[in-house]
Enzyme design. Structure first.
Site, PDB file in Angstrom:
ATOM      1  NE  ARG A  16    -106.606  42.462  -0.956  1.00 54.08           N
ATOM      2  CZ  ARG A  16    -107.267  43.560  -1.225  1.00 54.08           C
ATOM      3  NH1 ARG A  16    -108.603  43.575  -1.120  1.00 54.08           N
ATOM      4  NH2 ARG A  16    -106.678  44.667  -1.587  1.00 54.08           N
ATOM      5  N   GLY A  17    -105.730  43.713   2.280  1.00 49.74           N
ATOM      6  CA  GLY A  17    -106.095  45.135   2.333  1.00 49.74           C
ATOM      7  C   GLY A  17    -105.821  45.628   3.749  1.00 49.74           C
ATOM      8  CB  ALA A  18    -103.877  48.549   4.969  1.00 50.98           C
ATOM      9  CD  GLN A  32    -103.869  42.288  -5.022  1.00 50.85           C
ATOM     10  OE1 GLN A  32    -103.413  42.327  -6.161  1.00 50.85           O
ATOM     11  NE2 GLN A  32    -103.101  42.090  -3.968  1.00 50.85           N
ATOM     12  CG  ASN A  78    -101.376  51.344  -2.425  1.00 49.15           C
ATOM     13  OD1 ASN A  78    -102.003  50.737  -1.547  1.00 49.15           O
ATOM     14  ND2 ASN A  78    -101.885  51.522  -3.630  1.00 49.15           N
ATOM     15  CE  LYS A  79    -100.808  44.695  -3.572  1.00 42.69           C
ATOM     16  NZ  LYS A  79     -99.917  43.725  -2.836  1.00 42.69           N
ATOM     17  NE  ARG A 136     -99.870  40.427   3.100  1.00 45.56           N
ATOM     18  CZ  ARG A 136    -100.528  41.059   2.125  1.00 45.56           C
ATOM     19  NH1 ARG A 136    -101.836  41.247   2.229  1.00 45.56           N
ATOM     20  NH2 ARG A 136     -99.899  41.508   1.063  1.00 45.56           N
ATOM     21  CG  ASP A 178    -100.758  48.336   1.976  1.00 45.75           C
ATOM     22  OD1 ASP A 178    -100.941  48.680   0.794  1.00 45.75           O
ATOM     23  OD2 ASP A 178    -101.348  47.386   2.519  1.00 45.75           O
TER      24      ASP A 178
HETATM   25  O1  MRU Z   1    -101.484  42.801  -0.833  1.00 47.10           O
HETATM   26  P1  MRU Z   1    -102.801  43.463  -0.527  1.00 47.10           P
HETATM   27  O2  MRU Z   1    -103.903  43.027  -1.431  1.00 47.10           O
HETATM   28  O3  MRU Z   1    -103.142  43.346   0.931  1.00 47.10           O
HETATM   29  O4  MRU Z   1    -102.520  44.996  -0.818  1.00 47.10           O
HETATM   30  C1  MRU Z   1    -103.560  45.914  -0.661  1.00 47.10           C
HETATM   31  C2  MRU Z   1    -103.218  47.296  -1.067  1.00 47.10           C
HETATM   32  O5  MRU Z   1    -102.117  47.590  -1.463  1.00 47.10           O
HETATM   33  C3  MRU Z   1    -104.284  48.333  -0.850  1.00 47.10           C
HETATM   34  O6  MRU Z   1    -104.204  49.329  -1.815  1.00 47.10           O
HETATM   35  C4  MRU Z   1    -104.110  48.960   0.532  1.00 47.10           C
HETATM   36  O7  MRU Z   1    -104.018  47.959   1.518  1.00 47.10           O
HETATM   37  C5  MRU Z   1    -105.179  49.901   0.872  1.00 47.10           C
HETATM   38  S1  MRU Z   1    -106.682  49.064   1.193  1.00 47.10           S
HETATM   39  C6  MRU Z   1    -107.857  50.174   1.693  1.00 47.10           C
END
Ligand code: MRU
Length: 337
Positions: free
Chosen positions: A45-47, A186, A237-238, A79, A227
């Site tokens: 996970r993470g963009a 996270q 973002n999250k 996603r 994201d």
């Molecule tokens: O749902 P996730 O864990 O994929 O969400 C991740 C985030 O919101 C991060 O802050 C974002 O992807 C930036 S990662 C460098």
């Protein structure tokens, strides 16, 4: 630092982020469908990390001789919010189109090389984001971050945590407050673990403590990842990021977003147009499988929120730091080759 994702002769190997910090387990995806499942189930996970995974998934699909459109569509349906996923798939599609008529062996060779290249570039991009952002972090203060925008969310080093790592490397005396980031945790599970491994002093707080500490004067700045960033500078973002941004503004604390250029989506005029992923109710009603709410209660579980550009002090990219008006500054960064 841990290896988040790696191309190996056996397949695409990922650290299973659903099992951290209790267990360090690696998962090997041998097919593009397994990569798609790993993205969907948050093993990765993470963009930026899901962008790298998608590119490697496309390369696996080519090796499997699967229908190319089906491969790309399957990975794209995993996603919806992080634009890096679609950016990476589009890059692989463009390469495939340029290789029309090439022998199969050459196609496989070039597509796998491209996926590996996207990974290598991502690490270099994060290091550049770190260099560009380090100067903004006040010495001797605490940095607040939300979710995990670290090595685990990228191919390595991280975006928001890259800025923190670079500031520490530059000799700044900083410590980090990590929001736990309900419901998927996270912050607690990944950011706290990752920074602890690096020996960066870290304090874990629950999300509802952020306002208290932002008001205390201890927090020098907030740094988060993104994201998807719209043309006007609105940032998806999250979930919970928006609340932190408003509290930061209220308390005159700078709020920085660290993200690669591949997170910009200048086709969208505002953040209202960013698709927001809705995740299963069980993530809210249960904690590690244990019910914490009445059975059958109605639940909302948006995985992301949008922080309006007005709350964003600056956006730190590998090409430099953008400030308002973002319609202009982001377009200028995008134009730079
Ligand atoms: O749902 P996730 O864990 O994929 O969400 C991740 C985030 O919101 C991060 O802050 C974002 O992807 C930036 S990662 C460098």
């Amino acid at each position: 630092m841990v290896e988040t994702i790696e191309w190996t002769p056996d397949g695409v190997v990922m650290i299973d982020q659903t099992r951290l910090p209790r267990e360090t387990v690696y998962v090997t995806c041998r097919t593009y469908v397994e990569v798609a499942d790993a993205i969907k189930t948050m093993i990765i996970r993470g963009a930026p990390a899901i962008g790298v995974a998608a590119a490697m998934g496309v390369a696996l699909g080519v090796m499997e001789d699967a229908d190319f459109d089906t491969v790309c569509d399957t990975l794209a349906r995993t996603r919806p919010t992080a634009v890096n996923l679609f950016w990476a798939i589009d890059r692989m599609k463009a390469l495939k189109a340029s290789l029309a008529g090439a022998p199969r062996a050459q196609l496989i060779e070039r597509m796998t090389a491209e996926a590996k290249q996207i990974k290598l570039e991502d690490v270099a991009i994060c290091e550049a984001i770190g260099r560009n952002g380090a100067a903004l972090v006040p010495d001797g203060k605490t940095v607040l971050t939300h979710c995990n925008a670290g090595a685990l969310a990228t191919a390595g080093y991280g975006t928001a945590l890259g800025v923190i790592r670079a500031a520490v490397a530059a000799g700044k005396q900083i410590d980090v407050f990590a929001d736990e980031t309900r419901p998927f945790l996270q912050g607690a599970r990944l950011t706290a673990w990752e920074l602890d491994q690096d020996g960066i002093p870290t304090t874990l707080i629950t999300d509802n403590m952020a306002g208290h500490f932002l008001r205390s004067g201890r927090i020098g700045c907030v740094v988060v990842g993104a994201d998807r960033i719209a043309a006007n500078g609105d940032v998806a973002n999250k979930i919970g990021t928006y609340s932190v941004a408003v509290l930061a503004r209220e308390n005159h604390v700078p709020f920085y977003v660290a993200a690669p250029i591949s997170t910009l989506d200048l086709t969208l005029s505002s953040g209202d147009l960013i698709p927001i992923e809705q995740r299963p109710a069980a993530e809210v009603t249960q904690v590690f499988g244990v019910p914490v709410a009445p059975e059958g209660i109605r639940v909302e579980n948006p995985a992301f929120d949008v922080t309006p550009a007005a709350y964003v002090t600056a956006i730190i990219t590998e090409r430099g730091v953008a400030r308002a008006p973002y319609n202009q500054s982001l377009r200028e960064l995008m134009k730079q080759a």
